[in-house]
Design a protein around this motif. Structure first.
Motif, PDB file in Angstrom:
ATOM      1  N   GLU A  17      42.661  40.223  46.021  1.00 17.47           N
ATOM      2  CA  GLU A  17      41.845  40.987  46.963  1.00 17.47           C
ATOM      3  C   GLU A  17      41.400  42.309  46.351  1.00 17.47           C
ATOM      4  O   GLU A  17      40.239  42.712  46.486  1.00 17.47           O
ATOM      5  CB  GLU A  17      42.631  41.252  48.247  1.00 17.47           C
ATOM      6  N   GLN A  21      37.547  43.528  45.420  1.00 12.80           N
ATOM      7  CA  GLN A  21      36.985  44.785  45.902  1.00 12.80           C
ATOM      8  C   GLN A  21      36.444  45.628  44.757  1.00 12.80           C
ATOM      9  O   GLN A  21      35.367  46.218  44.860  1.00 12.80           O
ATOM     10  CB  GLN A  21      38.045  45.568  46.670  1.00 12.80           C
ATOM     11  N   ARG A  22      37.193  45.681  43.662  1.00 16.98           N
ATOM     12  CA  ARG A  22      36.800  46.516  42.526  1.00 16.98           C
ATOM     13  C   ARG A  22      35.485  46.058  41.906  1.00 16.98           C
ATOM     14  O   ARG A  22      34.682  46.873  41.469  1.00 16.98           O
ATOM     15  CB  ARG A  22      37.898  46.511  41.470  1.00 16.98           C
ATOM     16  N   ASN A  24      33.267  44.176  43.501  1.00 21.50           N
ATOM     17  CA  ASN A  24      32.312  43.844  44.572  1.00 21.50           C
ATOM     18  C   ASN A  24      31.922  42.363  44.437  1.00 21.50           C
ATOM     19  O   ASN A  24      30.784  42.014  44.150  1.00 21.50           O
ATOM     20  CB  ASN A  24      31.080  44.741  44.505  1.00 21.50           C
TER      21      ASN A  24
END
Length: 375
Positions: A17, A21-22, A24
């Motif tokens: 996760e 997020q890092r 995108n």
């Protein structure tokens, strides 16, 4: 599936996760397609610097995507193997898949930490300076121990280590040393090491075998590559040439010439003691530009600037980490509260746990233990 295995799966999913997020993840494929289209432009290499930057960005994104997909696929495959083994009551298959998940958890955690290294210069090579502080011969010896620790750490990472300059202590150890450490994310990993390091031990130089406290400071700043322009006004610098000194031996420079550059507006002083003065001047100018770039990074980031200012003199009250060898064994980082009793391992270069804790704190604004307490 056993509870322990479920916890391992949950940790891997948490790492995935964060990785998503890092990078995108939702737009990653579209950005890769955009990069691919630009790479096919026949005029791309009309500007070589821009083209190289584009290729690096594309490769970084591609590597991140492949890492994410690889971990995700391995997780799915081994969960299915465990479920299949449990259905067929094949303990060997289950055990093998569980061992693979344990190794995958370690890999995912490492990639999660690497994803935190997304600062402007994190991927750059780095300069590392060590200076002995309060404590005389004790601190000179402590500075040499720190130098050995960081060289061991860098070698374990597969990084290239080059000694830029070194000044021997009067009786033992070193007064100062400067290294260039080259490798992917060298600066990103080492930047958290800037500060004062405190050692408590029974002195090998004290016939009464009393406990002594020593201090040495560490200063880390990124190597400025050709894509970063730093202008230095010749009128702002003073260049001195002198004979270098050293006790000789494997790790000490014994060349006859050295160059010292002083930047008058900031007071920054850099030195180099290679075999040729021309090489010395080039190395020292690169180090100066890197120091000036670090100052600019500090101005942009108030937190980093505050940490730098709090480093202060190498003495009481300014340390970021304590290494206690007597009367007990403990290394503790005073910023994150991360600690270990494996002092020998730390002094042999096992520093990733301390660096990881600081990276996590820099991102979340709190220590790892505080973050876990909030969950």
């Amino acid at each position: 599936m056993r509870a322990e295995t479920q916890n391992i799966v949950a940790e891997i999913e948490n790492s995935l996760e964060l990785l998503a997020q890092r990078m995108n993840w939702e737009t990653a494929q579209y950005r890769l397609e955009e990069f691919d289209a630009r790479v096919e432009d026949p005029n791309l290499w009309d500007d070589p610097d821009a083209a190289q930057k584009l290729m690096r960005e594309r490769q970084n994104l591609l590597d991140a995507m492949n890492t994410y997909k690889g971990i995700q696929q391995d997780l799915t495959d081994n969960i299915e193997l465990i479920e299949l083994g449990e259905m067929e009551e094949d303990d060997e298959v289950v055990a093998e898949a569980e061992d693979t998940l344990k190794a995958l958890k370690v890999t995912a955690a490492e990639k999660e930490l690497e994803a935190l290294l997304n600062g402007e210069a994190d991927s750059n090579d780095t300069f590392l300076e060590i200076n002995s502080g309060a404590g005389g011969t004790e601190s000179c010896d402590w500075a040499s121990m720190l130098a050995r620790m960081y060289v061991r750490w860098a070698e374990k990472k597969g990084y290239k280590v080059e000694l830029q300059s070194e000044t021997a202590g009067e009786e033992a150890g070193i007064k100062s040393a400067a290294y260039k450490i080259s490798g992917h994310n060298a600066y990103g990993w080492l930047k958290s090491e800037s500060g004062v390091h405190r050692l408590v031990r029974i002195s090998p130089y004290d016939s009464a075998a009393k406990r002594h406290t020593s201090f040495s400071s560490v200063w880390v700043y990124p190597v400025v590559d050709d894509n970063i322009e730093i202008e230095v006004n010749p009128a702002d610098i003073r260049i001195d040439t002198y004979r270098s000194s050293g006790a000789g031996g494997q790790h000490v420079n014994t060349t006859d010439s050295a160059v010292r550059i002083t930047h008058n507006p900031t007071g920054i002083v850099v030195t180099s003691s290679e075999k040729s003065q021309h090489q010395n001047r080039d190395i020292a100018m690169k180090a100066l530009k890197s120091r000036l770039y670090q100052l600019e990074l500090d101005r942009r980031n108030a937190d980093i600037n505050a940490a730098h200012e709090s480093k202060g003199d190498a003495g009481w009250g300014n340390q970021i980490r304590s290494y206690v060898l007597q009367p007990y064994q403990m290394v503790k980082d005073l910023r994150t509260s991360h600690e270990t009793s494996d002092t020998k391992g730390v002094l042999d270069g096992d520093l990733d746990g301390f660096m990881a804790a600081t990276l996590a704190m820099d991102v979340s604004g709190k220590s790892r233990s505080e973050a876990q307490a909030d969950e």
